[in-house]
Structures are given as structure tokens and as C-alpha cells.
Design an enzyme around this catalytic site. Structure first.
Site, PDB file in Angstrom:
ATOM      1  N   ASP A  43      27.861  14.626  -2.459  1.00 34.56           N
ATOM      2  CA  ASP A  43      28.334  15.990  -2.679  1.00 34.56           C
ATOM      3  C   ASP A  43      28.256  16.770  -1.363  1.00 34.56           C
ATOM      4  OD1 ASP A  43      29.211  18.244  -3.949  1.00 34.56           O
ATOM      5  OD2 ASP A  43      27.413  18.562  -5.157  1.00 34.56           O
ATOM      6  N   ASP A  44      29.408  17.176  -0.836  1.00 36.88           N
ATOM      7  CA  ASP A  44      29.459  17.981   0.406  1.00 36.88           C
ATOM      8  C   ASP A  44      29.038  17.199   1.656  1.00 36.88           C
ATOM      9  OD1 ASP A  44      30.031  20.030  -1.365  1.00 36.88           O
ATOM     10  OD2 ASP A  44      28.710  21.480  -0.432  1.00 36.88           O
ATOM     11  N   CYS A  83      34.696  20.861  -4.805  1.00 37.26           N
ATOM     12  CA  CYS A  83      34.142  19.924  -5.787  1.00 37.26           C
ATOM     13  C   CYS A  83      35.010  19.724  -7.021  1.00 37.26           C
ATOM     14  CB  CYS A  83      32.757  20.391  -6.243  1.00 37.26           C
ATOM     15  SG  CYS A  83      31.626  20.813  -4.923  1.00 37.26           S
ATOM     16  N   LYS A 142      26.029  14.719 -11.198  1.00 39.64           N
ATOM     17  CA  LYS A 142      26.850  15.930 -11.289  1.00 39.64           C
ATOM     18  C   LYS A 142      28.158  15.679 -12.040  1.00 39.64           C
ATOM     19  CE  LYS A 142      29.493  18.945  -8.149  1.00 39.64           C
ATOM     20  NZ  LYS A 142      29.478  19.614  -6.843  1.00 39.64           N
ATOM     21  N   HIS A 144      30.546  18.913 -13.277  1.00 39.04           N
ATOM     22  CA  HIS A 144      31.318  20.050 -12.738  1.00 39.04           C
ATOM     23  C   HIS A 144      32.787  20.027 -13.157  1.00 39.04           C
ATOM     24  CE1 HIS A 144      31.488  23.079  -9.130  1.00 39.04           C
ATOM     25  NE2 HIS A 144      31.376  23.667 -10.319  1.00 39.04           N
ATOM     26  N   HIS A 298      24.250  18.779  -1.452  1.00 45.16           N
ATOM     27  CA  HIS A 298      24.618  20.169  -1.732  1.00 45.16           C
ATOM     28  C   HIS A 298      23.363  21.041  -1.668  1.00 45.16           C
ATOM     29  CE1 HIS A 298      26.477  23.616  -3.666  1.00 45.16           C
ATOM     30  NE2 HIS A 298      27.632  22.976  -3.745  1.00 45.16           N
ATOM     31  N   ASP A 350      32.877  13.814  -1.914  1.00 43.38           N
ATOM     32  CA  ASP A 350      33.963  14.485  -2.635  1.00 43.38           C
ATOM     33  C   ASP A 350      34.858  15.315  -1.711  1.00 43.38           C
ATOM     34  OD1 ASP A 350      31.985  16.388  -2.191  1.00 43.38           O
ATOM     35  OD2 ASP A 350      31.952  17.161  -4.246  1.00 43.38           O
ATOM     36  N   HIS A 351      34.347  15.720  -0.547  1.00 40.56           N
ATOM     37  CA  HIS A 351      35.147  16.458   0.457  1.00 40.56           C
ATOM     38  C   HIS A 351      34.285  16.610   1.700  1.00 40.56           C
ATOM     39  CE1 HIS A 351      32.671  19.836  -0.721  1.00 40.56           C
ATOM     40  NE2 HIS A 351      33.077  19.696  -1.961  1.00 40.56           N
ATOM     41  N   LYS A 375      34.683  21.972   4.492  1.00 43.32           N
ATOM     42  CA  LYS A 375      34.783  22.278   3.061  1.00 43.32           C
ATOM     43  C   LYS A 375      35.609  23.552   2.821  1.00 43.32           C
ATOM     44  CE  LYS A 375      31.808  23.424  -0.907  1.00 43.32           C
ATOM     45  NZ  LYS A 375      30.427  23.415  -1.427  1.00 43.32           N
TER      46      LYS A 375
END
Length: 585
Positions: A43-44, A83, A142, A144, A298, A350-351, A375
Site C-alpha cells: 500500500d503506497d 487506492c 485491506k 477499501h 500506508h 497499488d500505486h 501518489k
């Protein structure tokens, strides 16, 4: 006379058939057995945060081992720079605006567990298809992608309604509000305005009351009562949601039940790891899909004590190194159960990393290496180019590096085909099966064009010119960095997709990524003979792409993202929502 001839033929044919049977698993593994899938999504995490992608100061030996034993993609692209839309595209193999999971406004992700937006029930995830193929499917970590539609327990967007047999984790996302000692992160600027407005209204009310008591102002008590009532209602209207973010959003669930409200962050990492390994152990005798969706890296960067202070990059580096250790623990569990050769492992983010995420002098977001932006930026490479690693011993050639354009959406058809399923034929699937490319059977990616959106706004397009290998990228919209030249939008916290914070380019900015991956030297008709040809070609591709889009309900509209108390997941009697069933156990 015929018996010796028959024996002779049999002596020739039997070894031939036996040899073919022995060869079959090597040549067509997917037709012989259904592999297990372990999909690891950070994540991130920035592409520059990982050792095998060039970072020599953050230690990621387990992720690096995956790359050494498998295939590393150097041009792996997220379908969105945030996300919720990126994960929707990952799960469905489709650009997020096809499912209504990209935003027309500034609310670009799911904001509340008690919102009504989310991954629509009519979308078919890869988990749903694998479930139909006999797989045990689990999501740990996660989600989301929303929870409810119309009532507190309808769970229309829940993972178990989207093909997962088992879910343990956060239906929302980790945010700094989940940690009581951290500065609140969610809608920080808007909350500050609400506080100021509340104080202003309260001050006006108090002044009016004092004026009436001292005789300086002639106003009816009824009017003052109405003013005081309005002040109180205004305060309650926003504080009932934003004042309890930790209780409303920071919850843990097991399947349909809430286990912690609010979550106890000290043990979250160990529980997620325990659940992941337990899922592998429980399902080792049948094909399984484990989607381990990390809460790392994150903010608030939940990191256990044994990893604090270990890295050279503060808390963020510590957090990434802990995630790498978790990857190693999962790989060890696969090895321990003898599943290494029958399991396809995938790792990605994810990014891109969040450049603007800082507290004072502390950098709490990731690094995107040589790539511009990060991001929330839909066009620049730093927001969408992410790590991408596959490992499947004996099937994928170890130590391979592929520089072809690929997408997180490609996981969908790749996993579905290997599981023996078929992708839906009643909708556009934007992902492409990666197996021929990963195995070396194809030299080029199947993607000719990739479209880079920021919300529903098209910011850039990539054209993979297959005959030459060139990768052209045209930017139609770019964010305005602040301060100028800073490479990010530090005054806002996020770069916007539209409005005064962006620049529209006509003609578009053009880069040749194979020669200029950092996007520092825009080409022009004067410097690039093919400029007009490339821009025309990309323009035609945009027209064709837009013809494939159909209107769908906007899942991230304001009415869908606002907090609705009747949709709030609650482990007690609303609004008294708190429990700790893990501690009870």
C-alpha cells in the site's frame, strides 16, 4: 508373425507416450494442474523503495529473492494513482471508470465504512471466477472497496460478496486517525474549516447572548434560542462523523463479523501475518488463492518494536523492512508446506509513493526513484509505475527482467486462465494474459495503448510502438507543482485532477520513455520528426477507447461517499460501537 510386430510397435509407442506424459507438466503446467496463487499487494509503496529496483539503503532481501527466483517487470503500471480505483481495476481487470470506481470530484477514494459507494455487485472479480473453479479464496488485510448499500448489514460491497470465501482485515484503509497519538489525516483541511466555522458561529451566539444580558443588543430570547440550537446542530452534524473517525473507520473484521472496533494497532501486523499463514496451512491440500493486501506502507506506518530504528530512512524505512520480513514469512510458509513449485507468487504496489506525506521534517511517504511525480498523479510515471514481480519455479525463467508495458489489470486474465476459467464475455476486459510474456514465448506485451486517468479525467496516454520497441507518452493534463519545480503539490497534500491546479497542454507534452524514463525532455515537432504522426495515432486511439465506455452509476459521487449513520458497521447497538473479540479470545 503379427505378434512380434505388435510387440515391436508397443515397444516404440510406450516410451514415447511415457516421455510425453513426463514432459507435459513442463510445457503446459496450467492444463495439468491448477496452481495456487499468492498475490502480495503493498500500500503506497514507491518503486524506488525496493532493493531490486535500485534502492541500496532500504533492505528488502525477501522481495529481492522473489525477483532473483522469478520475473521482474520494470514497466508495471497501475490503472489509477490512488487506492480505491487502482484496487478496483486490479480486482476486475478493467479501468475503474468502467465500474464507476473513479471520481468526478475531489473525493477520489472510499471515505467512510458508512458510505454507500463501492465495487458494484455486478462486477466479476478474479476471486469470483476462481471460486467457481473450485479454489479456496481468501483476502487478508485491506479492502477499501466499500461495505454496505442500503442497510447496516447488507454487505453488498463486502469481500465475501465478491468471490472471497474468507476475509480478515480492514474493510477500510489504514489512516493516521487509527493511531490515537498521531495527527489526524482524514480530510484534515476540511475538518479545520468546520472547526473554525463552529467557533465563529459559537462566538456570534455568545456575543449575542451577552449583548442581550447587558442590554447592548435588542434581540428576542426566541431568536437567541434558535441561534444556539443552530450552533449545536451544526456542531453535531459534523462532529458525529469526524469526531469519531477511529471508531467508524478503523475496524477489523473476520468474514461478516467485526472483531475490533476500534482496531488495536499494536497487534494488527502479527494478526494479519498469522491469518495469512493459517490460510495457507488450512488450504494446502486443494488449490487456493490468497490475496494478502498489506496495510504497510500506508501512514501511520504501524511498525512493531523489533523493527523500529533499524533502517536508514526513519519510520518509513522501518515499515518497509518489516513488510519485507512479512513477505519472507509467507514464502517460508509456502516452502514448509511443500507448495513452492505449485504456487505462483506475485508482488506489487497499488500505486506510487506519497511524496507530500510529511510531519514536520519527517518524510512519511515513499520514494519513486528516477520517476517524476507520485501518489494521486494520474499521468506522471512516479504515480503509476510500481514494482511487479512473479515467481513460479520451473515454469517462469528465474532472473528474468522484462521492460515491456504491463498493467496491474493483467493479473485478472492471467490468474483466470491459469485456473482454467474464462474471462467474462459480456464486458470489456482491459487486462491481458501475461503468461506468454512471462515465460518468454512472446517478446512483446499485448498492450499497444494504456490510458492514464486521474479520476475520470484522462491525463496521459502511452503508445507501445511494437515494431520499434519505442514507448511514447503524451500528457494532455499535468498538475501544477507547488512550490514550482518541487515535483509534488506540497501545499495541498495531493495533486488535483482538474480545475485551477492543473495545466492543459495543446499540443500535448510528448516523451519517449525508453530514452527518457524520467520525463524531463518533452519533444516537439522541431526536435522529433515523428511528433505529428505519434500525436495523431494516440488521438485516434483515444477516440476508439472512448467508444468502448458506457455510462455507469458513480460510486464515488458526493452522495455515495458521505457518512450515513444507518450504514455504519457496528459491533454493538449504534452509536455505542466498541468491542475487542480478539482480546476475548
Amino acid at each position: 508373425a503379427s505378434f512380434p510386430l505388435l510387440c515391436f510397435r508397443s515397444a516404440l509407442v510406450t516410451p514415447l507416450i511415457f516421455g510425453l506424459l513426463l514432459q507435459a507438466p513442463c510445457t503446459q503446467p496450467s492444463t495439468i494442474t491448477q496452481p495456487n496463487f499468492v498475490l502480495l499487494l503493498a500500500d503506497d509503496l514507491g518503486i524506488g523503495d525496493v532493493g531490486c529496483y535500485g534502492n541500496d539503503t532500504i533492505r528488502t532481501p525477501n522481495i529481492d529473492r522473489l525477483a532473483k527466483e522469478g520475473v521482474k517487470l520494470t514497466q508495471h503500471i497501475a490503472a489509477a494513482p490512488l487506492c480505491t480505483p487502482s484496487r478496483a481495476a486490479f480486482l476486475t481487470g478493467r479501468y475503474p471508470l468502467r465500474s464507476g470506481m473513479d471520481a468526478v470530484n475531489d473525493y477520489r477514494v472510499i471515505f467512510w465504512n458508512a458510505g454507500s459507494g463501492g465495487l458494484p455487485p455486478n462486477e466479476t472479480t478474479f476471486a469470483k471466477i476462481l471460486q467457481q473453479q473450485g479454489y479456496s479464496t481468501g483476502l487478508i488485510g485491506k479492502w477499501h472497496q466499500g461495505v454496505n448499500c442500503e442497510s447496516r448489514n447488507d454487505h453488498c460491497h463486502h469481500p465475501l460478496k465478491h468471490g472471497f470465501d474468507y476475509f480478515y482485515g480492514m474493510p477500510f484503509t489504514l489512516i493516521s486517525d487509527c493511531e490515537p497519538t498521531e495527527t489526524p489525516e482524514m480530510d484534515r483541511a476540511f475538518r479545520r474549516k468546520l472547526w473554525l466555522s463552529t467557533q465563529a458561529i459559537g462566538l456570534i451566539t455568545l456575543t449575542a447572548v451577552l449583548g442581550r444580558l447587558t442590554g447592548l443588543i435588542s434581540v428576542h430570547w426566541k431568536t437567541l434560542t434558535c441561534l444556539a440550537g443552530f450552533s449545536l446542530l451544526f456542531f453535531i452534524s459534523w462532529f458525529s462523523s469526524y469526531g469519531f473517525v477511529r471508531y467508524w473507520n478503523c475496524i477489523m473484521m473476520r468474514n461478516h463479523g467485526i472483531t475490533e472496533q476500534p482496531m488495536v494497532t499494536d497487534r494488527t501486523t502479527s494478526l494479519i501475518l498469522r491469518e495469512s499463514i493459517s490460510f495457507i496451512e488450512r488450504n494446502k491440500h486443494k488449490p487456493f488463492l490468497l490475496f494478502l493486501s498489506f496495510l504497510h506502507s500506508h501512514t501511520p506506518l504501524l511498525t512493531t518494536e523489533k523493527f523500529l530504528g533499524r533502517s536508514r530512512h526513519g519510520l518509513y524505512g522501518d515499515n518497509v523492512e518489516e513488510m519485507d520480513w512479512m513477505v519472507g514469512q509467507v514464502l517460508d510458509a509456502i516452502d514448509k508446506e511443500g507448495l513452492k513449485d505449485t504456487t505462483l507468487v506475485y508482488f506489487a504496489s497499488d500505486h506510487g509513493g506519497w511524496l507530500e506525506r510529511q510531519e514536520g521534517k519527517r518524510q512519511l511517504g515513499g520514494w519513486n526513484g528516477i520517476y517524476k511525480g507520485g501518489k494521486a498523479m494520474g499521468g506522471w510515471e512516479g504515480g503509476i509505475r510500481v514494482p511487479g514481480i512473479f515467481r513460479w519455479p520451473g515454469v517462469l525463467p528465474a532472473g528474468t527482467v522484462i521492460d515491456e508495458p504491463t498493467s496491474l489489470m493483467d493479473i485478472y486474465p492471467t490468474v483466470v486462465h491459469l485456473a482454467g476459467g474464462t474471462v467474462p464475455q459480456d464486458r470489456v476486459i482491459d487486462g491481458r494474459d501475461l503468461l506468454p510474456l512471462l515465460r518468454g514465448a512472446a517478446a512483446r506485451s499485448e498492450h499497444e495503448f494504456l490510458f492514464h486517468y486521474c479520476g475520470v479525467h484522462l491525463h496521459a496516454v502511452r503508445w507501445h510502438q511494437k515494431d520499434t520497441g519505442a514507448v511514447w507518452k503524451a500528457h494532455y493534463v499535468t498538475p501544477i507543482f507547488s512550490p514550482p519545480g518541487a515535483g509534488a503539490c506540497y501545499d495541498r497534500g495531493f495533486c488535483p485532477c482538474f480545475g485551477e491546479g492543473v495545466t492543459h497542454h495543446e499540443p500535448p507534452l510528448l516523451f519517449e520513455l525508453s530514452q527518457d524514463p524520467s520525463e524531463t525532455k518533452p519533444l516537439s515537432a522541431d526536435t522529433e520528426p515523428l511528433f505529428d504522426t505519434v500525436i495523431r495515432k494516440i488521438g485516434r486511439a483515444i477516440e476508439e477507447h472512448r467508444r468502448t465506455l458506457t455510462p455507469v452509476p458513480e460510486q464515488l459521487s458526493v452522495s455515495n461517499v458521505v457518512w450515513k449513520p444507518w450504514l455504519q458497521p457496528c459491533c454493538g447497538t449504534f452509536p455505542f460501537c466498541w468491542c475487542d473479540k480478539e482480546d476475548d479470545n
